[in-house]
Design an enzyme around this catalytic site. Structure first.
Site, mmCIF file in Angstrom:
data_model
loop_
_atom_site.group_PDB
_atom_site.id
_atom_site.type_symbol
_atom_site.label_atom_id
_atom_site.label_comp_id
_atom_site.label_asym_id
_atom_site.label_seq_id
_atom_site.Cartn_x
_atom_site.Cartn_y
_atom_site.Cartn_z
ATOM 1 N N ARG A 182 -3.721 7.883 -34.265
ATOM 2 C CA ARG A 182 -3.136 8.605 -33.117
ATOM 3 C C ARG A 182 -2.870 10.065 -33.485
ATOM 4 O O ARG A 182 -3.062 10.970 -32.679
ATOM 5 C CB ARG A 182 -1.844 7.921 -32.652
ATOM 6 C CG ARG A 182 -1.066 8.750 -31.641
ATOM 7 C CD ARG A 182 0.012 7.971 -30.883
ATOM 8 N NE ARG A 182 0.752 7.034 -31.688
ATOM 9 C CZ ARG A 182 1.716 7.363 -32.562
ATOM 10 N NH1 ARG A 182 2.048 8.626 -32.740
ATOM 11 N NH2 ARG A 182 2.353 6.421 -33.253
ATOM 12 N N TYR A 216 -6.334 19.076 -7.080
ATOM 13 C CA TYR A 216 -6.682 17.645 -7.057
ATOM 14 C C TYR A 216 -5.446 16.823 -6.641
ATOM 15 O O TYR A 216 -4.345 17.068 -7.134
ATOM 16 C CB TYR A 216 -7.185 17.244 -8.450
ATOM 17 C CG TYR A 216 -7.413 15.767 -8.610
ATOM 18 C CD1 TYR A 216 -8.327 15.096 -7.800
ATOM 19 C CD2 TYR A 216 -6.714 15.039 -9.564
ATOM 20 C CE1 TYR A 216 -8.530 13.739 -7.941
ATOM 21 C CE2 TYR A 216 -6.914 13.671 -9.717
ATOM 22 C CZ TYR A 216 -7.827 13.032 -8.897
ATOM 23 O OH TYR A 216 -8.022 11.689 -9.035
ATOM 24 N N ASP A 251 -7.340 24.443 -14.471
ATOM 25 C CA ASP A 251 -8.125 23.207 -14.491
ATOM 26 C C ASP A 251 -9.550 23.592 -14.090
ATOM 27 O O ASP A 251 -9.830 23.878 -12.925
ATOM 28 C CB ASP A 251 -7.526 22.197 -13.499
ATOM 29 C CG ASP A 251 -8.356 20.909 -13.416
ATOM 30 O OD1 ASP A 251 -9.538 20.923 -13.816
ATOM 31 O OD2 ASP A 251 -7.827 19.904 -12.915
ATOM 32 N N LYS A 299 -15.891 14.188 -15.814
ATOM 33 C CA LYS A 299 -16.868 14.767 -14.884
ATOM 34 C C LYS A 299 -18.051 15.382 -15.659
ATOM 35 O O LYS A 299 -18.769 14.662 -16.316
ATOM 36 C CB LYS A 299 -16.153 15.782 -13.988
ATOM 37 C CG LYS A 299 -14.858 15.255 -13.358
ATOM 38 C CD LYS A 299 -15.141 14.108 -12.427
ATOM 39 C CE LYS A 299 -13.985 13.638 -11.567
ATOM 40 N NZ LYS A 299 -12.723 13.316 -12.170
HETATM 41 C C1 LIG Z 1 -10.156 18.878 -10.619
HETATM 42 C C2 LIG Z 1 -9.703 17.577 -11.216
HETATM 43 N N1 LIG Z 1 -8.753 17.583 -12.161
HETATM 44 C C3 LIG Z 1 -8.312 16.449 -12.732
HETATM 45 C C4 LIG Z 1 -8.807 15.216 -12.341
HETATM 46 C C5 LIG Z 1 -8.273 13.971 -12.975
HETATM 47 O O1 LIG Z 1 -9.155 13.512 -13.948
HETATM 48 P P1 LIG Z 1 -9.314 11.978 -14.382
HETATM 49 O O2 LIG Z 1 -9.800 11.235 -13.188
HETATM 50 O O3 LIG Z 1 -10.266 12.031 -15.515
HETATM 51 O O4 LIG Z 1 -7.948 11.501 -14.800
HETATM 52 C C6 LIG Z 1 -9.799 15.159 -11.374
HETATM 53 C C7 LIG Z 1 -10.355 13.860 -10.937
HETATM 54 O O5 LIG Z 1 -11.095 13.758 -9.987
HETATM 55 C C8 LIG Z 1 -10.267 16.372 -10.792
HETATM 56 O O6 LIG Z 1 -11.204 16.386 -9.833
#
Ligand SMILES: Cc1ncc(COP(=O)(O)O)c(C=O)c1O
Length: 385
Positions: free
Chosen positions: A47, A99, A171, A196
């Protein structure tokens, strides 16, 4: 320093590989031996540090153009860890199109821990200036928003943040480091849902936090170890594999996205196309200077002659699924899928009409994708033509 695509394939030589194995070995051991009590060790417990994870983390820092990277079990775990550097009483300004899972984490989780958030349209400098409070510590946003692909200038936000002694957290899931490196535009922390583009094959949940400043990086490392939502060695291995083809995939995805955009704009069934790679879109000029491309998410509105549910249900090659950035093309109806939690009034306020369709374009042959869209237009015609 090698070029970006070379770094995608090779990464830094950081693993403990004694065998000459060409791919980074997967170190599954959870614990590591001390040669003697008190002797220094590089790893003691998985970890806290794992060679397979460290290899991909070093590589990600290189790809982002600096800083230190940390990987997590999902994008949400990464966002949680990044926000956990703040303390009760801190205020954070947030882009108003983020998101949904992030919005939920901020308002239903972090508010209980004493953080406060103000959502603003970061494209409007006046709104941003008015949102600053005495206890404001940071600005958090996504430079390309979902699902309408609005673009926020990272440079403009980081300039403002620096002038007000605020951190900037970006992000950058929708572009990936292949298209934009926010640290180079002044951001302090970059976050990815590596689920993604970075992993790219719809089979790995992963998240990344990259911190520019060593003190910030220490804080993120402390949280990674203390909370423990690490990426597993197997996950790190899958992420490494995905990263090798990131540039190739995203190049093809963007070529396909542009062909689909041209096709959609030629169709009478389509009212409006949203894609910031189009010169007529407001975000185009920003991406020209701050990014190398607009990514491969395309949104469009059907005219009233089309039944949006029928349209999506009749697609054969596009898979009906949320998410984006992978090799296979996906389609979703934001009003009934990704943004279904919003009431119809909230959806309209956010610009999400019932006929809005979002495509996450993959690497298939664009001709087949276009044929699929064409037949769905015919089937979704309300007059039954
Ligand atoms: C822009 C964005 N940030 C964060 C996330 C969250 O990621 P995860 O689904 O890998 O937890 C997503 C998920 O769709 C996203 O589109």
């Amino acid at each position: 320093m090698a070029e970006f695509t070379t770094n995608l394939v090779h990464g830094p030589a950081v693993n403990d590989n004694q065998t000459g194995a060409v791919a980074t070995p997967v170190y599954k051991a959870t614990t590591y031996a001390f040669s003697a009590i008190g002797a220094p060790v590089k790893y003691d417990y998985s970890r806290s540090g794992n060679p397979t994870r460290l290899a991909v983390e070093k590589q990600l820092a290189t790809l982002e153009g600096g800083g230190q990277a940390f990987t997590f079990a999902s994008g949400m775990a990464a966002i949680h860890a990044a926000l956990a550097i703040f303390k009760a009483g801190d205020h954070i300004i947030v882009g108003n199109q983020i998101y949904g899972g992030t919005f939920r984490l901020f308002h239903q989780f972090f508010e209980r821990w004493g953080l406060t958030f103000t959502s603003v349209d970061l494209r409007d400098p006046d709104q941003l200036a008015q949102a600053v409070q005495k206890n404001t510590k940071a600005i958090y946003f996504e430079p390309v928003t979902n699902p309408l692909l609005e673009v926020i200038s990272v440079r403009q936000v980081t300039d403002f943040a620096k002038a007000h002694h605020l951190l900037t957290l970006v992000d950058n899931t929708f572009l990936s480091p292949a298209l934009m490196q926010p640290l180079k535009l002044g951001a302090d922390i970059v976050i990815h849902s590596a689920t993604k583009y970075l992993a790219g094959h719809s089979e790995l949940s992963a998240g990344v936090v990259v911190a520019n400043d060593p003190k910030l990086a220490d804080q993120v490392y402390f949280i990674q170890n203390a909370l423990g939502a690490i990426l597993s060695p197997e996950g790190a291995n899958e992420l490494t594999r995905g990263i090798k083809t990131l540039q190739l995939r995203i190049n093809q995805q963007q070529v396909n996205a542009c062909q689909l955009v041209r096709f959609l704009k030629s169709r009478t069934e389509v009212d409006r196309v949203y894609y910031p790679g189009l010169p007529d879109q407001p975000g185009y000029a920003i991406l020209q200077t701050e990014a190398k491309g607009a990514g491969a998410v395309v949104a469009f509105e059907l005219t009233a002659s089309q039944d949006p549910v029928k349209f999506v249900n009749h697609l054969r090659l596009f898979t009906r699924a949320v998410s984006l950035g992978a090799v296979e093309s996906l389609v979703e109806l934001p009003s009934k899928m990704s943004h279904a939690e919003l009431s119809p009034t909230e959806q309209l306020a956010a610009g999400i009409k019932p006929g809005l369709i979002r495509l996450a374009v993959g690497i298939e042959d664009a001709k087949d994708l276009i044929t699929d869209l064409s037949q769905a237009f015919t089937k979704a015609n309300k007059k039954g033509a």
